[in-house]
Design a protein around this motif. Structure first.
Motif, mmCIF file in Angstrom:
data_model
loop_
_atom_site.group_PDB
_atom_site.id
_atom_site.type_symbol
_atom_site.label_atom_id
_atom_site.label_comp_id
_atom_site.label_asym_id
_atom_site.label_seq_id
_atom_site.Cartn_x
_atom_site.Cartn_y
_atom_site.Cartn_z
ATOM 1 N N GLY A 84 -7.508 4.049 -7.329
ATOM 2 C CA GLY A 84 -8.140 2.840 -7.848
ATOM 3 C C GLY A 84 -7.333 1.595 -7.553
ATOM 4 N N PHE A 85 -6.014 1.716 -7.670
ATOM 5 C CA PHE A 85 -5.135 0.587 -7.398
ATOM 6 C C PHE A 85 -5.218 0.166 -5.941
ATOM 7 C CE2 PHE A 85 -1.082 -1.540 -6.671
ATOM 8 C CZ PHE A 85 -0.949 -2.320 -7.811
ATOM 9 N N LEU A 86 -5.291 1.153 -5.037
ATOM 10 C CA LEU A 86 -5.376 0.866 -3.606
ATOM 11 C C LEU A 86 -6.704 0.238 -3.221
ATOM 12 C CD1 LEU A 86 -3.740 3.960 -1.868
ATOM 13 C CD2 LEU A 86 -3.091 1.571 -1.531
ATOM 14 N N VAL A 87 -7.789 0.716 -3.843
ATOM 15 C CA VAL A 87 -9.132 0.262 -3.472
ATOM 16 C C VAL A 87 -9.460 -1.096 -4.079
ATOM 17 C CG1 VAL A 87 -11.600 0.750 -3.741
ATOM 18 C CG2 VAL A 87 -10.015 2.580 -3.093
ATOM 19 N N GLY A 88 -9.049 -1.317 -5.333
ATOM 20 C CA GLY A 88 -9.521 -2.462 -6.095
ATOM 21 C C GLY A 88 -9.239 -3.810 -5.472
ATOM 22 N N SER A 89 -7.976 -4.077 -5.197
ATOM 23 C CA SER A 89 -7.608 -5.405 -4.708
ATOM 24 C C SER A 89 -8.227 -5.723 -3.341
ATOM 25 C CB SER A 89 -6.087 -5.532 -4.649
ATOM 26 O OG SER A 89 -5.705 -6.808 -4.197
ATOM 27 N N PRO A 90 -8.126 -4.835 -2.326
ATOM 28 C CA PRO A 90 -8.764 -5.135 -1.039
ATOM 29 C C PRO A 90 -10.279 -5.264 -1.147
ATOM 30 C CG PRO A 90 -7.179 -3.343 -0.804
ATOM 31 C CD PRO A 90 -7.355 -3.572 -2.267
ATOM 32 N N GLU A 92 16.201 -1.539 4.323
ATOM 33 C CA GLU A 92 16.649 -1.312 2.949
ATOM 34 C C GLU A 92 15.511 -1.533 1.952
ATOM 35 O OE1 GLU A 92 21.383 -2.487 3.270
ATOM 36 O OE2 GLU A 92 19.897 -4.083 2.967
ATOM 37 N N ALA A 93 14.683 -2.515 2.223
ATOM 38 C CA ALA A 93 13.513 -2.735 1.369
ATOM 39 C C ALA A 93 12.553 -1.558 1.472
ATOM 40 C CB ALA A 93 12.803 -4.031 1.764
ATOM 41 N N ALA A 94 12.341 -1.089 2.715
ATOM 42 C CA ALA A 94 11.437 0.048 2.918
ATOM 43 C C ALA A 94 11.947 1.283 2.193
ATOM 44 C CB ALA A 94 11.272 0.320 4.411
ATOM 45 N N PHE A 115 11.084 4.257 -4.820
ATOM 46 C CA PHE A 115 10.397 3.805 -6.037
ATOM 47 C C PHE A 115 9.027 4.459 -6.147
ATOM 48 C CE2 PHE A 115 7.790 1.102 -8.651
ATOM 49 C CZ PHE A 115 8.639 0.612 -9.627
ATOM 50 N N GLY A 116 8.259 4.443 -5.055
ATOM 51 C CA GLY A 116 6.918 5.013 -5.082
ATOM 52 C C GLY A 116 6.915 6.497 -5.405
ATOM 53 N N LEU A 117 7.749 7.267 -4.708
ATOM 54 C CA LEU A 117 7.799 8.714 -4.955
ATOM 55 C C LEU A 117 8.212 9.020 -6.388
ATOM 56 C CD1 LEU A 117 9.476 9.908 -1.634
ATOM 57 C CD2 LEU A 117 7.167 10.476 -2.396
ATOM 58 N N ALA A 158 0.821 -1.210 0.000
ATOM 59 C CA ALA A 158 0.000 0.000 0.000
ATOM 60 C C ALA A 158 0.856 1.261 0.000
ATOM 61 C CB ALA A 158 -0.932 0.003 1.212
ATOM 62 N N ALA A 159 2.040 1.170 0.612
ATOM 63 C CA ALA A 159 2.893 2.357 0.710
ATOM 64 C C ALA A 159 3.348 2.847 -0.659
ATOM 65 C CB ALA A 159 4.105 2.049 1.584
#
Length: 401
Positions: free
Chosen positions: A343-349, A98-100, A106-108, A50-51
């Motif tokens: 939409g990406f955040l809402v769809g899967s959950p 490191e993953a975080a 990547f997200g930003l 989600a992040a």
């Protein structure tokens, strides 16, 4: 600016879309491997997933402010290498922080990249005076197929994430950076004021933009349903083998590529409103077929229709925002792009919760209804700039290939 420069600009931007398709596919298709490498628990994994879109939304909002001072091509030129290096970082680390860090960067950066790419695509389309946006997104789909194939090879040969990612980054990073030398924008072609600045600037109202924002969210709810749940649905609900359950997403990606490849011709021939309406109906029929399918192969047919229908909507949504606010299209596109991630955040959950509480067949009807709701807002895709205070200017048609 010469016609040759425009053609080079179009090709270099298509390359950037392709590179982003490869990069994003390499990340999302190796999520299980990333989880194993860093020991991310099942409970913590959704937080990480989600992040990324949340930070991408932040990146898109920041880009709106940045392009008031520098051109979108500058943002894209530097955001794309950062995305590629963040992907490499996700494959090279060994501890959780490191993953975080890698996924956060990547997200930003991907938010800035998505926003600036589509700003430039709309600007070039205005310079051409005809639909070319679907072609850029077709390049993204082709990159997605290539990236997913690389990820499959990495998983098949049991390669580490670093070994899987390194060849792609080594090839694509310099290619994209060198290609960025030929970026071109319609604002330069028209020799007009920088969008969003000066006396020609027009405020972008969320009230006016909201129909397109809703369409963007609805479409990505449908897209995330396919990407996150198609394999499970075909395997658990339709009773396919594990091997066959990997096919629906591949079919979806291929039909998305095909639909976008020919989509610009459809827009030129029939208009954006007709193409979006047809795509919405086709996608809704696809969800209906998936929900009612008695077996895996009928389900495959449904996912085929979904790919052909959904693929035309997002590029035309960006293009419609550019037509709606021609003197402030950069701002409009940056704000619209945020709803990609909503939409990406809402769809899967949403589909997962409905599937667990009710049934996965019933859950497929929800994105079907949302996609059909696009028909209510289809008239926004034929926006007249004069209606929104954008003036009566019409783009100069440039006769280039």
């Amino acid at each position: 600016m010469t016609h040759a420069r425009l053609r080079y600009g179009r090709a270099s931007l298509a390359l950037s879309f392709f590179v982003q398709g490869v990069t994003f596919a390499l990340l999302v298709t190796r999520i299980p491997a990333i989880q194993d490498r860093y020991g991310i628990s099942d409970g913590l994994l959704p937080v990480f997933l989600a992040a990324v879109p949340i930070l991408a939304g932040v990146g898109s909002v920041v880009t709106e402010k940045v392009v008031a001072r520098v051109r979108p091509r500058v943002v894209l030129r530097w955001a794309q290498p950062v995305v590629l290096l963040a992907l490499l970082g996700a494959g090279a680390g060994s501890v959780l922080w490191e993953a975080a860090l890698a996924l956060g960067v990547f997200g930003l950066a991907v938010g800035a990249l998505d926003a600036s790419m589509n700003m430039m695509g709309v600007s070039l389309q205005r310079a051409y005076g005809r639909s070319i946006m679907l072609g850029f997104h077709a390049a993204y789909s082709l990159g997605g197929i290539a990236g997913a194939s690389m990820a499959w090879a990495g998983a098949h040969w049991d390669l580490s994430l670093l070994v899987s990612y390194l060849p792609a980054v080594v090839v694509l990073l310099p290619a994209a950076f060198i290609g960025s030398r030929w970026y071109a924008e319609g604002a330069s072609v028209e020799a007009g004021p920088v969008e969003g600045q000066g006396k020609g600037a027009v405020p972008v109202s969320f009230k006016l933009l909201m129909p397109l924002c809703l369409v963007m969210s609805f479409t990505y709810i449908g897209d995330s349903t396919v990407s996150n749940w198609s394999a499970k649905y075909v395997h658990d609900v339709l009773g396919s083998s594990e091997q066959l359950s990997t096919v629906p997403y591949n079919i979806y990606m291929v039909t998305t590529l095909l639909g976008r490849t020919v989509g610009d011709f459809g827009v030129r021939r029939f208009g954006a409103v007709t193409v979006v309406r047809s795509g919405s109906v086709l996608a809704a029929v696809g969800f209906g077929v998936v929900a009612l399918a008695g077996g895996a192969w009928v389900g495959m047919l449904g996912f085929t229709l979904l790919g052909l229908g959904l693929c035309v909507i997002v590029p035309q949504t960006f293009a419609a925002a550019g037509r709606m606010f021609p003197r402030a299209s950069d701002t409009a596109i940056a704000r619209l792009n945020v709803f990609n991630y909503v939409g990406f955040l809402v769809g899967s959950p949403l589909v997962g919760a409905l599937g667990d509480a009710w049934s996965y067949r019933g859950a497929m009807l929800v994105p079907m209804v949302l996609v059909l709701a696009t028909l209510v807002y289809a008239k926004s895709f034929g926006a007249d700039p004069a209606r929104y205070g954008g003036g009566h200017e019409r783009p100069r048609t440039v006769d280039v290939g």
